[in-house]
Scaffold this active site. Structure first.
Site, PDB file in Angstrom:
ATOM      1  N   TYR A  24       0.795  -1.230   0.000  1.00  0.00           N
ATOM      2  CA  TYR A  24       0.000   0.000   0.000  1.00  0.00           C
ATOM      3  C   TYR A  24       0.827   1.279   0.000  1.00  0.00           C
ATOM      4  CZ  TYR A  24      -3.621  -3.346   1.195  1.00  0.00           C
ATOM      5  OH  TYR A  24      -4.477  -4.415   1.180  1.00  0.00           O
ATOM      6  N   HIS A 102      -8.948   1.259  -5.583  1.00  0.00           N
ATOM      7  CA  HIS A 102      -8.123   0.389  -4.740  1.00  0.00           C
ATOM      8  C   HIS A 102      -6.678   0.786  -4.958  1.00  0.00           C
ATOM      9  CE1 HIS A 102     -11.217  -2.295  -3.295  1.00  0.00           C
ATOM     10  NE2 HIS A 102     -11.740  -2.254  -4.513  1.00  0.00           N
TER      11      HIS A 102
END
Length: 156
Positions: A24, A102
């Site tokens: 991430y 996302h």
């Protein structure tokens, strides 16, 4: 008064910057929210950024977007994207232009992440661009709702 878009972040996104940075990145949720506010501002829009680890609260945010006549929604429902028919149904019920985001490429990850209920309720879905996906989502949403970038010339 500026039109408002809602930027909704789901479970564990409050842990950005420390949770699995190899997946991430190191940007924090505060970094994401600043990016969204700045990008929305470029189009004369306001970004109402919210995060919750609870599915019902995310649904309440979606209903609030409808009640307050939000111009659009950008949503990263996190893991709920893959499991929540209720979030899908809430997005469909409010009929607000929505983009799903996302940070990671969900299609390059575990099989259970390959399906998204929330994507079916959105006019677009972005994944794998890191936090820049939020900027891209707001650009696309702005185009969808007819918002023009400040200083841009309108084509006649």
């Amino acid at each position: 008064m500026a039109r408002t878009i809602y930027v909704l972040n789901g479970p564990n996104l409050n842990m950005l910057g420390t949770r699995e940075p190899e997946t991430y990145g190191r940007a924090t949720l505060a970094d994401v929210e600043k990016l969204c506010a700045d990008t929305a501002g470029d189009f004369g829009l306001a970004a109402d950024c919210r995060q919750s680890n609870r599915e019902g609260e995310l649904i309440d945010f979606i209903h609030d977007a409808h009640a307050k006549k939000a111009a659009g929604i950008v949503i990263n429902a996190g893991g709920y994207s893959h499991t929540s028919v209720a979030l899908h149904d809430a997005l469909v019920a409010v009929n607000i232009p929505t983009v799903e985001v996302h940070i990671s490429n969900i299609h390059a990850r575990e099989d259970f992440r390959h399906h998204s209920f929330t994507a079916r309720a959105a006019f677009a879905s972005l994944c794998g661009f890191g936090i820049d996906g939020y900027r891209l989502a707001i650009n696309g949403l702005a185009a969808k709702i007819g918002a023009v970038k400040s200083g841009a010339k309108v084509k006649s």
